[in-house]
Motif scaffolding. Structure first.
Motif, PDB file in Angstrom:
ATOM      1  N   UNK A 165     -45.846  60.933 -34.136  1.00  0.00           N
ATOM      2  CA  UNK A 165     -45.174  60.295 -35.291  1.00  0.00           C
ATOM      3  C   UNK A 165     -43.811  61.190 -35.685  1.00  0.00           C
ATOM      4  N   UNK A 166     -44.201  62.585 -35.759  1.00  0.00           N
ATOM      5  CA  UNK A 166     -43.336  63.845 -36.085  1.00  0.00           C
ATOM      6  C   UNK A 166     -43.382  64.813 -35.067  1.00  0.00           C
ATOM      7  N   UNK A 167     -42.503  65.598 -34.789  1.00  0.00           N
ATOM      8  CA  UNK A 167     -42.641  66.707 -33.676  1.00  0.00           C
ATOM      9  C   UNK A 167     -42.121  67.974 -34.662  1.00  0.00           C
ATOM     10  N   UNK A 168     -43.123  69.121 -34.615  1.00  0.00           N
ATOM     11  CA  UNK A 168     -42.653  70.292 -35.375  1.00  0.00           C
ATOM     12  C   UNK A 168     -42.863  71.293 -34.499  1.00  0.00           C
ATOM     13  N   UNK A 169     -41.817  72.048 -34.197  1.00  0.00           N
ATOM     14  CA  UNK A 169     -42.069  73.139 -33.265  1.00  0.00           C
ATOM     15  C   UNK A 169     -41.114  74.465 -33.432  1.00  0.00           C
TER      16      UNK A 169
ATOM     17  N   UNK B 284     -35.055  68.693 -25.941  1.00  0.00           N
ATOM     18  CA  UNK B 284     -34.514  67.711 -26.694  1.00  0.00           C
ATOM     19  C   UNK B 284     -34.300  66.483 -26.238  1.00  0.00           C
ATOM     20  N   UNK B 285     -33.805  66.145 -24.812  1.00  0.00           N
ATOM     21  CA  UNK B 285     -34.060  64.946 -24.162  1.00  0.00           C
ATOM     22  C   UNK B 285     -35.197  64.333 -23.739  1.00  0.00           C
ATOM     23  N   UNK B 286     -35.958  65.303 -23.762  1.00  0.00           N
ATOM     24  CA  UNK B 286     -37.507  64.460 -23.452  1.00  0.00           C
ATOM     25  C   UNK B 286     -37.910  63.951 -24.643  1.00  0.00           C
ATOM     26  N   UNK B 287     -37.723  64.396 -25.752  1.00  0.00           N
ATOM     27  CA  UNK B 287     -38.010  64.021 -26.927  1.00  0.00           C
ATOM     28  C   UNK B 287     -37.297  62.602 -27.311  1.00  0.00           C
ATOM     29  N   UNK B 288     -36.054  62.566 -26.960  1.00  0.00           N
ATOM     30  CA  UNK B 288     -34.916  61.511 -27.400  1.00  0.00           C
ATOM     31  C   UNK B 288     -35.079  60.387 -26.684  1.00  0.00           C
TER      32      UNK B 288
ATOM     33  N   UNK C 251     -38.998  61.769 -36.900  1.00  0.00           N
ATOM     34  CA  UNK C 251     -37.971  62.795 -36.962  1.00  0.00           C
ATOM     35  C   UNK C 251     -38.639  64.121 -36.347  1.00  0.00           C
ATOM     36  N   UNK C 252     -37.973  64.932 -35.790  1.00  0.00           N
ATOM     37  CA  UNK C 252     -38.306  66.281 -35.188  1.00  0.00           C
ATOM     38  C   UNK C 252     -37.838  67.311 -36.012  1.00  0.00           C
TER      39      UNK C 252
END
Length: 307
Positions: free
Chosen positions: A117-121, A132-136, A144-145
């Protein structure tokens, strides 16, 4: 003088060994040690008790344990087996153990990320752009991240046309997401301190995404920013660019049963399209998203493709 430097390095190494882990800064192991920064990042992520959180590069788990206290599950991706073992040890025998899923290995080589649901890193900075692009491009969408980046990289994400840092990364990220700078983070908040300042950024994917082929879009933007101060007229005279576009154009013509005249020149065709539509003298560094969308539509509607 070299001896003093050598002694200093030796002392730093000894101190890290005494702490139980020798951090490898060459793969971006700078552990976030300030609990206030961790607290702020988690507040900005607006975690819910039902959330599954993806954490990339958890290190020794300073942030991981705080996330685990507030969510249903954490999927932690760690490339270093030693740090993964430290994190496992940290939660062993606690209620948090069953909520932690550890993935040991290179997150960039994972074909499909698990659901989150969320990425925090606090990311290793050398993998910032591909992450960034792997996530998007990940599906299903996440909310959100909240990510830690090198400051200059963070400013590239939010740069606008005409800014010094405006680049392909800026255009592509802003096409797919809303990006906000949240806070500056100084070097001394990390152990060992990195050589650069940092920023926390919040990235919220656009859902639904824009109705365009991202591979086509990125192909066009890449050409535009090969030399971002050159005019588009000059950028599209590059031989390797023309060779790639001509190959694609001939495939398009064969699929649509169009016959090309013997004296056909794609270079002349592109030059005419750019001039007639006011793009010939434009430069990528001053073009906004609408400009790139209009240019992509112009090329595609005339059978010119970038993928």
């Amino acid at each position: 003088m070299p001896k003093v430097k050598s002694e200093k390095k030796s002392r730093e190494h000894t101190a890290r060994v005494k702490q139980g882990v020798c951090f490898n800064t060459q793969v971006g192991q700078h552990i976030l040690k300030n609990p206030l920064v961790v607290k702020t990042m988690l507040e900005k992520a607006a975690l819910r008790p039902t959330d599954t959180v993806l954490e990339i590069g958890p290190g020794t788990g300073n942030m991981t344990v705080k996330i685990l206290e507030n969510v249903k599950k954490v999927v932690a991706c760690e490339i270093d087996p030693r740090l993964a073992a430290e994190l496992q040890k940290r939660v062993q025998g606690t209620p948090m153990q069953r909520k932690l899923q550890l993935m040991v290995g290179d997150v960039l080589k994972v074909e499909q990320l698990p659901f989150f649901d969320i990425c925090v890193a606090n990311l290793p900075y050398q993998i910032s752009s591909p992450i960034v692009f792997k996530l998007l491009l990940h599906r299903p969408f996440f909310r959100c991240a909240v990510l830690m980046f090198q400051r200059e990289f963070a400013h590239r994400l939010v740069a606008k046309p005409g800014d010094k840092l405006y680049c392909r990364l800026s255009v592509n990220t802003q096409l797919l997401a809303r990006v906000d700078l949240l806070m500056k983070v100084g070097k001394n908040n990390f152990k060992p301190p990195p050589k650069v300042e940092s920023n926390v950024v919040r990235i919220e994917p656009k859902n639904p995404p824009p109705a365009i082929n991202f591979t086509e879009w990125d192909g066009l933007v890449r050409i535009g920013f090969l030399r971002k101060n050159k005019t588009l007229g000059a950028a599209f005279k590059n031989n390797s660019v023309l060779e790639m576009l001509e190959k694609n154009y001939r495939i398009h013509c064969s699929l649509t049963n169009e016959t090309l005249p013997e004296d056909f020149s794609l270079k002349d065709m592109i030059n005419e399209l750019l001039q007639k539509n006011g793009f010939s003298d434009k430069r990528a560094r001053t073009m906004d998203m609408d400009d790139f969308l209009a240019l992509l539509h112009l090329f595609n509607s005339n059978g010119i493709h970038f993928a």
